[in-house]
Each structure stands twice: as structure tokens, then as C-alpha cells.
Motif scaffolding. Structure first.
Motif, PDB file in Angstrom:
ATOM      1  N   LYS A 147       0.823  -1.213   0.000  1.00  0.00           N
ATOM      2  CA  LYS A 147       0.000   0.000   0.000  1.00  0.00           C
ATOM      3  C   LYS A 147       0.853   1.257   0.000  1.00  0.00           C
ATOM      4  CE  LYS A 147      -3.965  -2.127   2.138  1.00  0.00           C
ATOM      5  NZ  LYS A 147      -4.817  -2.205   3.321  1.00  0.00           N
ATOM      6  N   ALA A 148       0.294   2.320  -0.534  1.00  0.00           N
ATOM      7  CA  ALA A 148       0.978   3.606  -0.604  1.00  0.00           C
ATOM      8  C   ALA A 148       0.714   4.425   0.666  1.00  0.00           C
ATOM      9  CB  ALA A 148       0.501   4.374  -1.830  1.00  0.00           C
ATOM     10  N   TYR A 149       1.391   5.559   0.782  1.00  0.00           N
ATOM     11  CA  TYR A 149       1.220   6.528   1.880  1.00  0.00           C
ATOM     12  C   TYR A 149       1.729   6.020   3.224  1.00  0.00           C
ATOM     13  CZ  TYR A 149      -1.901   8.412  -1.638  1.00  0.00           C
ATOM     14  OH  TYR A 149      -2.427   8.860  -2.809  1.00  0.00           O
ATOM     15  N   ALA A 150       2.718   5.134   3.224  1.00  0.00           N
ATOM     16  CA  ALA A 150       3.216   4.591   4.490  1.00  0.00           C
ATOM     17  C   ALA A 150       4.663   4.958   4.759  1.00  0.00           C
ATOM     18  CB  ALA A 150       3.068   3.086   4.494  1.00  0.00           C
ATOM     19  N   SER A 151       5.258   5.855   3.958  1.00  0.00           N
ATOM     20  CA  SER A 151       6.690   6.084   4.082  1.00  0.00           C
ATOM     21  C   SER A 151       7.072   7.313   4.906  1.00  0.00           C
ATOM     22  CB  SER A 151       7.323   6.184   2.693  1.00  0.00           C
ATOM     23  OG  SER A 151       6.702   7.209   1.951  1.00  0.00           O
ATOM     24  N   HIS A 152       6.307   8.380   4.837  1.00  0.00           N
ATOM     25  CA  HIS A 152       6.661   9.572   5.610  1.00  0.00           C
ATOM     26  C   HIS A 152       5.408  10.348   5.962  1.00  0.00           C
ATOM     27  CE1 HIS A 152       6.347  12.473   2.143  1.00  0.00           C
ATOM     28  NE2 HIS A 152       6.415  11.342   1.508  1.00  0.00           N
ATOM     29  N   ILE A 153       5.575  11.408   6.777  1.00  0.00           N
ATOM     30  CA  ILE A 153       4.467  12.185   7.370  1.00  0.00           C
ATOM     31  C   ILE A 153       3.510  11.239   8.100  1.00  0.00           C
ATOM     32  CG2 ILE A 153       2.861  14.119   7.020  1.00  0.00           C
ATOM     33  CD1 ILE A 153       4.034  14.537   4.269  1.00  0.00           C
ATOM     34  N   LEU A 154       4.092  10.441   8.993  1.00  0.00           N
ATOM     35  CA  LEU A 154       3.304   9.429   9.696  1.00  0.00           C
ATOM     36  C   LEU A 154       2.704   9.954  10.999  1.00  0.00           C
ATOM     37  CD1 LEU A 154       5.737   6.454   9.165  1.00  0.00           C
ATOM     38  CD2 LEU A 154       3.595   6.847   7.974  1.00  0.00           C
ATOM     39  N   THR A 155       3.123  11.140  11.439  1.00  0.00           N
ATOM     40  CA  THR A 155       2.632  11.648  12.731  1.00  0.00           C
ATOM     41  C   THR A 155       1.164  12.029  12.669  1.00  0.00           C
ATOM     42  OG1 THR A 155       3.486  13.810  12.101  1.00  0.00           O
ATOM     43  CG2 THR A 155       4.860  12.473  13.534  1.00  0.00           C
ATOM     44  N   LYS A 199      -1.973   3.394  10.095  1.00  0.00           N
ATOM     45  CA  LYS A 199      -0.596   2.961   9.831  1.00  0.00           C
ATOM     46  C   LYS A 199      -0.475   1.440   9.897  1.00  0.00           C
ATOM     47  CE  LYS A 199       1.090   5.956  12.840  1.00  0.00           C
ATOM     48  NZ  LYS A 199       2.037   6.743  13.668  1.00  0.00           N
ATOM     49  N   ARG A 200      -1.190   0.824  10.806  1.00  0.00           N
ATOM     50  CA  ARG A 200      -1.180  -0.636  10.934  1.00  0.00           C
ATOM     51  C   ARG A 200      -1.777  -1.294   9.693  1.00  0.00           C
ATOM     52  NH1 ARG A 200      -3.352  -0.719  15.637  1.00  0.00           N
ATOM     53  NH2 ARG A 200      -5.497  -1.098  14.999  1.00  0.00           N
ATOM     54  N   ASN A 201      -2.854  -0.720   9.167  1.00  0.00           N
ATOM     55  CA  ASN A 201      -3.486  -1.259   7.960  1.00  0.00           C
ATOM     56  C   ASN A 201      -2.634  -1.028   6.718  1.00  0.00           C
ATOM     57  OD1 ASN A 201      -5.754  -2.309   9.220  1.00  0.00           O
ATOM     58  ND2 ASN A 201      -6.869  -0.373   9.104  1.00  0.00           N
ATOM     59  N   LEU A 202      -1.819   0.020   6.708  1.00  0.00           N
ATOM     60  CA  LEU A 202      -0.941   0.282   5.564  1.00  0.00           C
ATOM     61  C   LEU A 202       0.199  -0.732   5.465  1.00  0.00           C
ATOM     62  CD1 LEU A 202      -0.663   4.172   5.705  1.00  0.00           C
ATOM     63  CD2 LEU A 202      -1.749   2.839   3.917  1.00  0.00           C
ATOM     64  N   ARG A 203       0.511  -1.396   6.584  1.00  0.00           N
ATOM     65  CA  ARG A 203       1.578  -2.399   6.562  1.00  0.00           C
ATOM     66  C   ARG A 203       1.188  -3.648   5.785  1.00  0.00           C
ATOM     67  NH1 ARG A 203       2.847  -0.973  12.228  1.00  0.00           N
ATOM     68  NH2 ARG A 203       1.632  -2.735  12.987  1.00  0.00           N
ATOM     69  N   ARG A 204      -0.096  -3.931   5.722  1.00  0.00           N
ATOM     70  CA  ARG A 204      -0.576  -5.130   5.042  1.00  0.00           C
ATOM     71  C   ARG A 204      -0.449  -4.992   3.537  1.00  0.00           C
ATOM     72  NH1 ARG A 204      -6.333  -5.335   7.795  1.00  0.00           N
ATOM     73  NH2 ARG A 204      -5.744  -5.536   9.971  1.00  0.00           N
ATOM     74  N   SER A 205      -0.203  -6.107   2.877  1.00  0.00           N
ATOM     75  CA  SER A 205      -0.200  -6.090   1.417  1.00  0.00           C
ATOM     76  C   SER A 205      -1.613  -6.355   0.920  1.00  0.00           C
ATOM     77  CB  SER A 205       0.760  -7.140   0.869  1.00  0.00           C
ATOM     78  OG  SER A 205       0.350  -8.419   1.272  1.00  0.00           O
ATOM     79  N   THR A 206      -1.852  -6.004  -0.332  1.00  0.00           N
ATOM     80  CA  THR A 206      -3.165  -6.203  -0.924  1.00  0.00           C
ATOM     81  C   THR A 206      -2.993  -6.631  -2.371  1.00  0.00           C
ATOM     82  OG1 THR A 206      -5.316  -5.175  -1.287  1.00  0.00           O
ATOM     83  CG2 THR A 206      -3.394  -3.775  -1.592  1.00  0.00           C
TER      84      THR A 206
END
Length: 65
Positions: free
Chosen positions: A26-34, A41-48
Motif C-alpha cells: 500500500k501507498a502513503y506509508a513512508s513519511h508524514i506518519l505523525t 498505519k497498521r493497515n498500511l503495513r498489510r499487502s493487498t
């Protein structure tokens, strides 16, 4: 037919599952995580899986994976 070259950028981003579907991260998981919630963030770790409309195009880029 001649051999096909694998698109190396696509090979690093996608993989084919045992059933032949294309897996992606998934996208949007690399920076500006605050500003993102813990749950998001937990759901972005999963693949789809790649959407069915885009799957044939991606499979052309990674013919031997």
C-alpha cells in the motif's frame, strides 16, 4: 517468439501469488506518519491485491515472475 524483458521497477513493487493474482504494497506509508492514526498505519503495513482492471497490464511488465 523472442524473450521478453522484465520491467525491473515493476518487479521490485509487485509479485505474483500462487493463484496468479498480483500482490502489491500500500501507498502513503513512508513519511508524514505523525498525522496518521495508529490504526491507519497498521493497515498500511498489510499487502493487498492489484485491482482486476490493472492486473493484465502489470502481468505484461513481469512476465516471468
Amino acid at each position: 517468439m523472442p524473450k521478453l524483458k522484465t520491467h525491473r521497477g515493476a518487479a521490485k513493487r509487485f509479485s505474483v501469488t500462487g493463484t496468479g493474482r498480483v500482490k502489491r504494497s500500500k501507498a502513503y506509508a513512508s513519511h508524514i506518519l505523525t498525522t496518521k492514526t495508529r490504526k491507519r498505519k497498521r493497515n498500511l503495513r498489510r499487502s493487498t491485491l492489484v485491482d482486476a482492471t490493472n492486473e493484465p497490464k502489470i502481468k505484461k511488465l513481469i512476465p516471468y515472475l
